[in-house]
Design a protein around this motif. Sequence first.
Motif, PDB file in Angstrom:
ATOM      1  N   ILE A   1       0.897  -0.951   0.012  1.00  0.00           N
ATOM      2  CA  ILE A   1      -0.028  -0.052  -0.045  1.00  0.00           C
ATOM      3  C   ILE A   1       0.980   1.450  -0.265  1.00  0.00           C
ATOM      4  CG2 ILE A   1      -1.637   1.255   1.421  1.00  0.00           C
ATOM      5  CD1 ILE A   1      -2.794  -1.454   2.240  1.00  0.00           C
ATOM      6  N   GLY A   2       1.938   1.229   0.778  1.00  0.00           N
ATOM      7  CA  GLY A   2       2.843   2.443   0.771  1.00  0.00           C
ATOM      8  C   GLY A   2       3.451   2.666  -0.518  1.00  0.00           C
ATOM      9  N   GLY A   3       3.939   1.377  -1.243  1.00  0.00           N
ATOM     10  CA  GLY A   3       4.416   1.767  -2.423  1.00  0.00           C
ATOM     11  C   GLY A   3       3.545   2.242  -3.544  1.00  0.00           C
ATOM     12  N   LEU A   4       2.300   1.646  -3.442  1.00  0.00           N
ATOM     13  CA  LEU A   4       1.307   2.272  -4.452  1.00  0.00           C
ATOM     14  C   LEU A   4       1.136   3.867  -4.102  1.00  0.00           C
ATOM     15  CD1 LEU A   4      -1.514  -0.517  -4.351  1.00  0.00           C
ATOM     16  CD2 LEU A   4      -0.043   0.079  -6.313  1.00  0.00           C
ATOM     17  N   LEU A   5       0.935   4.306  -2.940  1.00  0.00           N
ATOM     18  CA  LEU A   5       0.832   5.627  -2.727  1.00  0.00           C
ATOM     19  C   LEU A   5       1.983   6.358  -2.929  1.00  0.00           C
ATOM     20  CD1 LEU A   5      -0.962   7.596  -1.223  1.00  0.00           C
ATOM     21  CD2 LEU A   5       0.073   7.306   1.154  1.00  0.00           C
ATOM     22  N   GLY A   6       3.279   6.050  -2.392  1.00  0.00           N
ATOM     23  CA  GLY A   6       4.437   6.899  -2.869  1.00  0.00           C
ATOM     24  C   GLY A   6       4.702   6.719  -4.255  1.00  0.00           C
ATOM     25  N   GLY A   7       4.577   5.734  -5.270  1.00  0.00           N
ATOM     26  CA  GLY A   7       4.495   5.586  -6.582  1.00  0.00           C
ATOM     27  C   GLY A   7       3.518   6.538  -7.046  1.00  0.00           C
ATOM     28  N   PHE A   8       2.368   6.725  -6.552  1.00  0.00           N
ATOM     29  CA  PHE A   8       1.363   7.527  -7.363  1.00  0.00           C
ATOM     30  C   PHE A   8       1.824   9.129  -6.884  1.00  0.00           C
ATOM     31  CE2 PHE A   8      -2.643   9.841  -7.503  1.00  0.00           C
ATOM     32  CZ  PHE A   8      -3.085   9.481  -8.862  1.00  0.00           C
ATOM     33  N   LEU A   9       2.166   9.346  -5.574  1.00  0.00           N
ATOM     34  CA  LEU A   9       2.393  10.831  -5.410  1.00  0.00           C
ATOM     35  C   LEU A   9       3.685  11.335  -6.078  1.00  0.00           C
ATOM     36  CD1 LEU A   9       2.046  10.620  -1.390  1.00  0.00           C
ATOM     37  CD2 LEU A   9       0.527  11.799  -3.112  1.00  0.00           C
ATOM     38  N   VAL A  10       4.547  10.341  -6.425  1.00  0.00           N
ATOM     39  CA  VAL A  10       5.897  10.818  -7.045  1.00  0.00           C
ATOM     40  C   VAL A  10       5.736  10.815  -8.515  1.00  0.00           C
ATOM     41  CG1 VAL A  10       8.195   9.940  -7.510  1.00  0.00           C
ATOM     42  CG2 VAL A  10       7.402   9.970  -5.048  1.00  0.00           C
ATOM     43  N   ALA A  11       4.987   9.850  -9.032  1.00  0.00           N
ATOM     44  CA  ALA A  11       4.885  10.076 -10.560  1.00  0.00           C
ATOM     45  C   ALA A  11       3.708   9.994 -11.027  1.00  0.00           C
ATOM     46  CB  ALA A  11       5.756   8.632 -11.109  1.00  0.00           C
ATOM     47  N   ARG A  12       2.817  10.862 -10.343  1.00  0.00           N
ATOM     48  CA  ARG A  12       1.518  10.985 -10.803  1.00  0.00           C
ATOM     49  C   ARG A  12       1.245  11.260 -12.336  1.00  0.00           C
ATOM     50  NH1 ARG A  12      -0.050  13.602  -6.632  1.00  0.00           N
ATOM     51  NH2 ARG A  12       0.835  15.702  -7.344  1.00  0.00           N
ATOM     52  N   GLU A  13       1.945  12.457 -12.726  1.00  0.00           N
ATOM     53  CA  GLU A  13       1.869  13.012 -13.873  1.00  0.00           C
ATOM     54  C   GLU A  13       2.152  11.867 -14.970  1.00  0.00           C
ATOM     55  OE1 GLU A  13       4.158  14.511 -11.923  1.00  0.00           O
ATOM     56  OE2 GLU A  13       2.596  15.971 -11.185  1.00  0.00           O
ATOM     57  N   GLU A  14       3.160  11.144 -15.068  1.00  0.00           N
ATOM     58  CA  GLU A  14       3.597   9.897 -15.809  1.00  0.00           C
ATOM     59  C   GLU A  14       2.401   8.910 -15.890  1.00  0.00           C
ATOM     60  OE1 GLU A  14       5.523  11.313 -13.433  1.00  0.00           O
ATOM     61  OE2 GLU A  14       7.392  11.910 -14.501  1.00  0.00           O
TER      62      GLU A  14
END
Length: 193
Positions: A19-32
């Motif tokens: 869940i943390g990976g999903l959240l972190g990845g979405f926050l960091v690379a939302r535009e991509e």
Amino acid sequence: MNLRKYGWLFWTTLVVGGIGGLLGGFLVAREELLAGTVGNFFIGMLVNLLVGLTISVLAQMGFFAYMTLNYLMLSFLRSNTLWKGIQIFLILFAAFDMVYLRYTFYGGEIGQYIVEPLLLLFVSVVAGIAKVKLTNGTAFVPTVFFLFVVTAVEWVPALQQNNIRSILFMVIPLLFCNVWQVMQLHRLVKQES
């Protein structure tokens, strides 16, 4: 702690890390993630999930390494007060190193390297206060030590990149997992009457 309780902690920490990976990845690379196709979004989120699962395993290794260190130091020193003093010194030393070593290696303004240790210390202290409310006053220093020092050591690969995206992407699942583990420990080791 028996094998069933360890298995529960392992699998729940794995889920928390995912869940943390999903959240972190979405926050960091939302535009991509949102700029491409639906397939691109799902593949990107799958990769974020897998990275979160991997980071959760790293967090679990750090947790059990700390548990072993804590047991050995309490057995060797035979003084809870001395071990707490050593942990406080190591917290301060790790905070200094997080700032000074990165400043000497990358240069720039020293103030830009203070943010990460302060935020990590804030999260560690808040979790330490919550742990004290759940257990007793003796849990504060070990909780802060684990969450600050062990998380900082686990965080080194991202800190070496000196890139805010990699720093955030790694610390979110790390903190999710480490806070989860330390908050569950007293429930798993309590004696049944």
